[in-house]
Design a protein around this motif. Structure first.
Motif: not given
Length: 123
Positions: A103-111
């Motif tokens: 989830x954290x990796x996905x959030x950073x990719x989305x950012x």
């Protein structure tokens, strides 16, 4: 009179059923106790040696066998708990941590994607 007879037959049949069930239980207990006796006789008749090469006493053999059985029981309990958790879909702590990391990796990719999109909109 017929109702009384039917009730008496039902009572008698249920009593016979419970007696038969108790007989089966007693037979099972007898069978298990005979297996237990055989197992104890087997343990006693075996000669087991300690690290110094001396033969173990009966109590030491029982303690050793108890530890072995405890380990087997722990393994079986662990297997059953794992099966139970899988059956009721309870997430293990490691799985939760792995999902949080994703989830954290996905959030950073989305950012990052949002930043690129903003940069393209500005141009």
């Amino acid at each position: 009179m017929k109702t009384k007879t039917i009730l008496e037959w039902l009572t008698l049949s249920s009593s016979i059923y419970f007696l038969a069930k108790d007989t089966q239980l007693l037979d099972r207990i007898k069978e298990l106790s005979e297996k237990g006796k055989d197992e104890i006789n087997k343990i006693v008749s075996e000669s087991q040696l300690d690290e110094n090469g001396n033969e173990l006493e009966f109590v030491d053999k029982l303690i050793l066998k108890t530890h072995e059985l405890k380990e087997e029981l722990d393994d079986k309990i662990e297997e059953l708990v794992i099966k139970f958790y899988k059956k009721i879909n309870v997430a293990h702590l490691d799985e939760i941590k792995a999902l949080n990391e994703k989830l954290e990796k996905s959030d950073s990719a989305i950012a990052l994607l949002e930043a690129r999109l903003n940069r393209l909109e500005v141009k």
